[in-house]
Design a protein around this motif. Structure first.
Motif, mmCIF file in Angstrom:
data_model
loop_
_atom_site.group_PDB
_atom_site.id
_atom_site.type_symbol
_atom_site.label_atom_id
_atom_site.label_comp_id
_atom_site.label_asym_id
_atom_site.label_seq_id
_atom_site.Cartn_x
_atom_site.Cartn_y
_atom_site.Cartn_z
ATOM 1 N N TYR A 89 2.259 1.863 -3.404
ATOM 2 C CA TYR A 89 1.205 2.359 -4.297
ATOM 3 C C TYR A 89 0.991 3.854 -4.092
ATOM 4 C CZ TYR A 89 -3.327 2.728 -6.646
ATOM 5 O OH TYR A 89 -4.371 3.090 -7.481
ATOM 6 N N VAL A 146 -6.845 2.358 -2.560
ATOM 7 C CA VAL A 146 -5.792 1.427 -2.979
ATOM 8 C C VAL A 146 -6.433 0.089 -3.310
ATOM 9 C CG1 VAL A 146 -3.628 0.317 -2.325
ATOM 10 C CG2 VAL A 146 -4.188 2.595 -1.422
ATOM 11 N N THR A 164 0.838 -1.202 0.000
ATOM 12 C CA THR A 164 0.000 0.000 0.000
ATOM 13 C C THR A 164 0.873 1.252 0.000
ATOM 14 O OG1 THR A 164 -1.787 -1.130 1.170
ATOM 15 C CG2 THR A 164 -1.766 1.274 1.278
#
Length: 556
Positions: free
Chosen positions: A178, A230, A175
């Motif tokens: 990202y 996400v 995460t």
């Protein structure tokens, strides 16, 4: 002379050797003899051309290894000149005597191009961040140094995702990666063709702006809080929603540069400006100035002092006594830290505590004070019938750390210090550092028998509702509220209200900074439980405090 580096010197020597090889090839092409004599050995002329061309190829390879860009260009030129020279000789002499040398030149040319292509891809890979596909820190240093050497004006912005470590810990590294990638894409939208972006480390990005439209205006369009969804790699799991916000520190850099200007120093200045944005509510963009540099230097100097002090025993403790208001009986002592450097100069806590609080060094100071105070007073408490309290100030970072309770428990177990004689002083700011962990720690400490005092009460912004739910024993009234109680009726009313509120919360109340007998009379009238201040006791060293513990009467 600045261009006469070792690398450039090697390039020059190899280039001269390559030119020598070309001259030798040209000379051998003019020699019609089928053989040339080397001592008693006869070597065919075409073999001679091959040997010289092979030597030239080796020189060209060494040029590429020395500097893949400059070396390739020089080597390519030498090879093309050599090949053209051999081909021209073959045509003019109507002979294939130079064929081995020509073949060697062609092979060398292909190999050179292959080497260059490989090194170029390798160089790009070494200068590129794999998550954002932008430049990495190595690329940043290279670009900034080139700008400084060329005396170009530029602007550097250092941008950081706030609370990124927490995001990584809670949602995972994927995460976090990202979010970094999406942030880089977002920032790319404001870049001109000549601008460059770099990922410095972790959640920190940097943008090199070339002179042009104000970078501040462009940054304002992207330095705003945003919610990002996400996607999950596993279809069975739900998407993750993250709130991210950015801060930016900006440095304008113009020639002439002084000796301090390096890629590292400019980045440090941008990071200093970035740190200042954490105190801004919105428009989190800060421009670096010299005052910040001075503050940053003071911060580093103070941090160095703390590290040296902890290592070399610069720190020591003094103790300020606390008394009951009505009878002037000794309640105990508040522990205060002091610093004495090797030259015997005293450094005020004001000069190093704020700096330590900006880093994790404050937690090391807290540990030092806790262990030292408990070790010093353990035998005193054992040999004294009085129920005395040793009060120790604890920083917000320490009280908000998840391992503080276990760390303190290990100190208590090791020293065998009675928990009912230990009091920890915290400020209302502690609840802003990490509310849930702080409250949990307070409750665990109370279960252990440790007293908790809320320092500087009446100067913070903690809600009454929050305070009412906390198992706090002591409220300490700040000196700023005490100073004017003799002359201001409204201030007396405020102090009376604070004392009353403390008693409603089942707390005892300590007034700090009491310096006059008239203040004591008013506080006694308003039923303040304890007094602390210069009027009845200044901070004293341990030996004096130990003597005071055995004293029966103090007089009023």
């Amino acid at each position: 002379m600045k261009y006469l580096t070792r690398k450039n010197l090697r390039l020059l020597i190899l280039s001269l050797l390559g030119i020598g090889c070309i001259i030798a090839l040209r000379y051998s092409g003019k020699n019609p003899a089928p053989f040339f004599q080397f001592l008693s050995l006869k070597i065919p002329s075409n073999t001679k051309n091959g040997i010289i061309s092979g030597s030239l190829s080796l020189i060209c390879f060494l040029l590429v290894f020395t500097d893949y860009k400059k070396g390739f260009r020089i080597g390519l030129a030498l090879n093309l000149i050599s090949g053209a020279n051999l081909l021209f000789g073959m045509i003019m002499s109507n002979s294939i005597i130079s064929m081995p040398g020509l073949v060697t030149s062609i092979v060398s040319l292909v190999t050179l191009v292959t080497f260059y292509s490989f090194y170029r891809r390798l160089a790009v890979s070494n200068l590129t961040d794999y998550i954002t596909s932008q430049g990495n820190r190595r690329s940043y240093v290279k670009e900034i140094n080139e700008h400084i050497e060329a005396k170009k004006s530029f602007t550097l912005a250092c941008i950081e995702l706030e609370d990124f470590k927490h995001t990584n810990d809670v949602y995972g590294i994927q995460t976090g990666d990202y979010l970094i990638k999406k942030t880089a894409e977002k920032l790319s939208s404001i870049l001109d063709k000549k601008d460059k972006m770099f990922r410095i480390t972790g959640s920190k990005l940097a943008i090199l702006f070339e002179p042009g439209e104000s970078p501040e205006e462009r940054l304002k369009s992207v330095i705003i809080p945003e919610t990002i969804i996400v996607p999950s790699e596993d279809e069975t799991l739900t998407e993750t929603t993250c709130n991210i916000s950015l801060g930016a520190g900006v440095v304008y850099s113009h020639p002439p540069y002084n000796y301090k200007n390096t890629a590292s120093s400019i980045l440090r200045n941008a990071e200093t400006a970035l740190a200042a944005t954490r105190n801004l509510a919105d428009n989190r963009i800060c421009i670096f100035n010299e005052n910040m540099e001075n503050n940053d230097a003071k911060q580093r100097e103070a941090e160095f002092l703390v590290k040296e002090g902890l290592k070399n025993n610069y720190f020591y403790l003094v103790y300020q006594p606390q008394f009951t208001t009505a009878e002037k009986k000794l309640r105990g002592f508040e522990t205060l830290i002091r610093c004495r450097k090797p030259d015997c100069s005293i450094v005020s806590p004001v000069d190093f505590i704020p700096a330590a609080e900006k880093s994790n060094l404050i937690m090391k100071i807290d540990d030092f004070v806790l262990q030292t105070a408990m070790r010093e007073f353990k035998p005193v408490l054992e040999n004294n019938e009085k129920e005395l309290i040793i009060s120790i100030n604890i920083s917000a970072k320490t009280m908000g750390s998840k391992d503080f309770v276990s760390r303190l428990k290990s100190f208590i177990d090791e020293i065998q210090f009675p928990t009912d004689s230990l009091e920890l002083e915290i400020t209302e700011y502690s609840f802003f550092e990490s509310l849930e962990t702080t409250i949990s720690n307070i409750k665990q400490l109370r279960e252990m028998g440790v007293h908790i005092a809320l320092d500087d009460f009446g100067t913070g912004y903690t809600s009454i509702k929050t305070l009412m739910t906390l198992p706090i024993n002591i409220l300490k009234i700040d000196k700023s509220l005490i100073d004017d109680i003799e002359t201001s009726q409204s201030m007396r009313d405020v102090v009376d209200s604070v004392i009353y509120m403390g008693h409603v919360m089942n707390c005892e109340v300590v007034s700090e900074g009491v310096e006059k007998e008239s203040q004591i009379d008013i506080l006694n009238e308003h039923k303040c439980d304890f007094i602390q201040g210069f009027i009845w006791g200044k901070p004293i060293d341990f030996e004096e405090a130990k003597t005071m513990c055995n004293q029966e009467e103090f007089g009023i």
